[in-house]
Design a protein around this motif. Structure first.
Motif, short mmCIF file in Angstrom:
data_model
loop_
_atom_site.label_atom_id
_atom_site.label_comp_id
_atom_site.label_asym_id
_atom_site.label_seq_id
_atom_site.Cartn_x
_atom_site.Cartn_y
_atom_site.Cartn_z
N LYS A 60 0.82 -1.22 0.00
CA LYS A 60 0.00 0.00 0.00
C LYS A 60 0.85 1.27 0.00
O LYS A 60 0.64 2.20 0.78
N LYS A 92 1.85 4.45 -2.17
CA LYS A 92 1.31 5.21 -3.29
C LYS A 92 2.35 5.43 -4.38
O LYS A 92 2.02 5.49 -5.57
N TYR A 125 2.34 2.80 -7.04
CA TYR A 125 1.21 2.95 -7.97
C TYR A 125 1.50 4.06 -8.98
O TYR A 125 1.22 3.91 -10.17
N GLU A 126 2.08 5.16 -8.52
CA GLU A 126 2.38 6.27 -9.42
C GLU A 126 3.43 5.88 -10.46
O GLU A 126 3.32 6.24 -11.64
#
Length: 238
Positions: free
Chosen positions: A74, A76, A79-80
């Motif tokens: 988790k 971020k 993900y980016e």
């Protein structure tokens, strides 16, 4: 042909005879047939397409790895980074498809200006290329050829159906109409207020499916060539 040989050809082939045919068929299937005559710049574009294809595969593996890590961790940032790589892969896929289209248009133009020369040159190249395979198949027993041809056709049909369920029949739609449809779809999604992330995800997925469709069409074309060789070898034994 003696009575014993005729009787043998009407019986179920032995495992050794089947394996002999399969070895020839495997070599003929995996061997890369001669490409149609192309210009220097077309060959350069095709080489760049190969490089881009390797980059796309590497980026896809990286994206899947990052996505697998981002879910449990988790983070971020993962993900980016995955989204940036996704956009890069989308751009490379567009470039690869654009290159395919350029080569195709150039080939069609040369075919239109001299319609039979390229075709006959390619026929000559492929006929010389396949001659050793036909000669080897002609040494095999007729019942073994029929047995392998039956299974080869069945597996080829099953492969085409499985690939069609995943990617569709790109040879029936056409690459340029498919790309035009993708652009229209993404444009409509953008006008409808769909999030950028979703539209960016749909684009690479559909392009990947188009790539699978092109690869599937190329592979089935090779299979059809081997089927033609088997059928011709059987005709020689009539």
């Amino acid at each position: 042909m003696t009575t014993t040989e005729i009787k043998s050809d009407t019986e179920v082939p032995s495992a050794a005879d089947v394996q002999a045919v399969l070895a020839i068929v495997a070599t003929a299937t995996m061997a890369k047939p001669p490409s149609p005559p192309s210009t220097i710049w077309e060959k350069r574009v095709e080489r760049w397409q190969g490089v881009i294809g390797i980059l796309v595969l590497a980026i896809m593996i990286t994206i899947l790895t990052l996505a697998g890590l981002a879910v449990p961790v988790k983070v971020k940032l993962l993900y980016e980074v995955a989204m940036i790589l996704l956009n890069l892969m989308l751009l490379l896929c567009y470039l690869m498809c654009f290159g395919i289209s350029l080569v195709g248009i150039s080939f069609l133009w040369r075919l239109a200006t001299n319609p039979y020369a390229l075709f006959l040159q390619h026929v000559d190249l492929v006929s010389q290329f396949d001659h050793p395979s036909v000669d080897a198949l002609n040494q095999c027993r007729k019942n073994a050829l029929q047995y392998v041809l039956t299974h080869y056709k069945y597996q080829r049909l099953g492969y085409e159906r499985r690939a069609g369920m995943i990617a569709g029949a790109i040879e029936k739609v056409g690459l340029l109409p498919a790309l035009a449809g993708l652009i229209i779809l993404l444009s409509n999604l953008s006008k409808a207020g769909v999030t950028i992330g979703l539209s960016d995800f749909i684009g690479p997925v559909l392009l990947s499916f188009y790539g699978i469709g092109v690869l599937s069409a190329h592979m089935t074309h090779r299979m059809d060539r081997v089927i033609a060789l088997l059928e011709y070898s059987l005709q020689l034994k009539k």
